[in-house]
Scaffold this active site. Structure first.
Site, short mmCIF file in Angstrom:
data_model
loop_
_atom_site.label_atom_id
_atom_site.label_comp_id
_atom_site.label_asym_id
_atom_site.label_seq_id
_atom_site.Cartn_x
_atom_site.Cartn_y
_atom_site.Cartn_z
N SER A 227 4.41 2.41 8.05
CA SER A 227 4.09 1.42 7.02
C SER A 227 5.28 1.09 6.14
O SER A 227 6.04 1.96 5.74
CB SER A 227 2.99 1.95 6.11
OG SER A 227 1.74 1.60 6.59
N ASP B 107 0.25 -7.62 1.36
CA ASP B 107 0.61 -6.20 1.33
C ASP B 107 2.13 -6.06 1.36
O ASP B 107 2.72 -5.70 2.37
CB ASP B 107 -0.06 -5.52 2.54
CG ASP B 107 0.08 -4.02 2.52
OD1 ASP B 107 0.63 -3.48 1.54
OD2 ASP B 107 -0.35 -3.39 3.51
N HIS C 112 0.81 -1.22 0.00
CA HIS C 112 0.00 0.00 0.00
C HIS C 112 0.84 1.26 0.00
O HIS C 112 0.32 2.35 -0.23
CB HIS C 112 -1.01 -0.02 1.15
CG HIS C 112 -0.46 0.22 2.52
ND1 HIS C 112 -0.04 -0.80 3.34
CD2 HIS C 112 -0.29 1.36 3.22
CE1 HIS C 112 0.37 -0.29 4.49
NE2 HIS C 112 0.24 1.02 4.44
#
Ligand SMILES: *[C@@H]1O[C@H](CO)[C@@H](O)[C@H](O)[C@H]1NC(C)=O
Ligand SMILES: *[C@@H]1O[C@H](CO)[C@@H](O)[C@H](O)[C@H]1NC(C)=O
Length: 267
Positions: free
Chosen positions: A217, A124, A79
């Protein structure tokens, strides 16, 4: 239930490029007992995580973390680079201050996992190939891939420039936090059997008040000198639930085949 990805992409639309006003949410942690308590979180020493990179759509503006696998390849969360063109994935290396790059590398190719976000929030993980080879030095080094799955009792070190509060800005200096492993079946129950969790995930937890947050992230979780996880999602931030990471060991075949030029999906 609100489960949120932890990149800062959305913020970029709302805030000026340089937003680094707050600190990451890290607090006291006891790896094995009352000793080793770190109050209020810890700044990483210079050179503590030479594999850490900052992905920046605009240089100076941190979006996501990532890790150096070798001269040409960076690994991150899917992402973090989804829908990005290579020109918007600038890779900052060799620094504890994301706004003061040791070096800047540019992206030639983005390789998303072919089952990224299928099912929702699964797979992901992404690889980024650079236009130029990274020059390694004391502050810039690759991290080894894992050779075995993480086990209960393993100490896991997270590093990142992520925020202290949900959606807040990145912190100027790289932070570190030691976390423990939470078996996937336990984690799945804690999250009430959410379909957003699967075999490719790895859960970590220390205690309430600690954990991953927006801007972490794609960043690395390292155990015994090996890259074991990449920050995926959590209940922001540090509110007493485990955080959910991509389990790098699970994706080893995909990583190796992608780097060797065979983008094949095994899942
Ligand atoms: C870049 O690194 C790769 C992998 O180590 C190596 O094969 C290649 O020769 C290097 N290229 C340059 C221009 O140094
Ligand atoms: C799971 O359900 C319980 C009971 O409804 C709730 O208290 C808890 O917050 C839920 N877990 C998550 C991660 O939302």
């Amino acid at each position: 239930m609100q489960l949120l990805w932890l990149s800062l992409s959305i913020l970029l639309l709302l805030q000026p490029p340089n937003f680094c006003q707050s600190k990451r949410l890290v607090g006291p942690y006891e790896p094995t007992g009352p000793s080793g308590r770190i109050k209020g979180g810890e700044e990483a020493e210079i050179g503590f995580a030479p594999y850490q990179v900052s992905l920046q759509p605009i240089v100076g503006s941190h979006n996501c973390g990532g890790a150096i696998l070798n001269e040409q390849w960076i690994i991150t969360a899917g992402h973090c680079v989804e829908n990005y063109i290579p020109a918007l994935v600038n890779v900052i290396t060799g620094t504890n201050k994301y706004a003061e790059p040791g070096a800047i590398y540019y992206t030639e190719e983005i390789h998303m996992h072919c089952m990224y976000d299928q099912p929702y929030m699964h797979n992901d993980i992404a690889l980024v190939k650079l236009t130029q080879n990274i020059t390694f030095n004391e502050l810039t080094q690759p991290i080894d891939l894992p050779t075995r799955p993480v086990r209960s009792g393993d100490e896991i070190v997270l590093t990142g420039w992520g925020a202290q509060e949900p959606y807040a800005g990145s912190v100027e200096n790289l932070q570190k936090l030691t976390l423990g492993f939470v078996p996937l079946d336990e984690c799945y129950e804690i999250f009430n059997q959410t379909s957003s969790m699967g075999v490719g995930h790895l859960c970590t937890f220390s205690r309430e008040g600690e954990g991953t947050c927006h801007g972490d992230s794609g960043g690395p979780l390292v155990s015994n000198g090996h890259l074991v996880g990449l920050v995926n999602w959590g209940r922001p931030c540090g509110v007493g639930f485990p955080d959910v990471q991509a389990d790098v060991f699970y994706y080893l075949d995909w990583v190796r085949s992608t780097i060797s030029g065979n983008d094949r999906c095994y899942y």
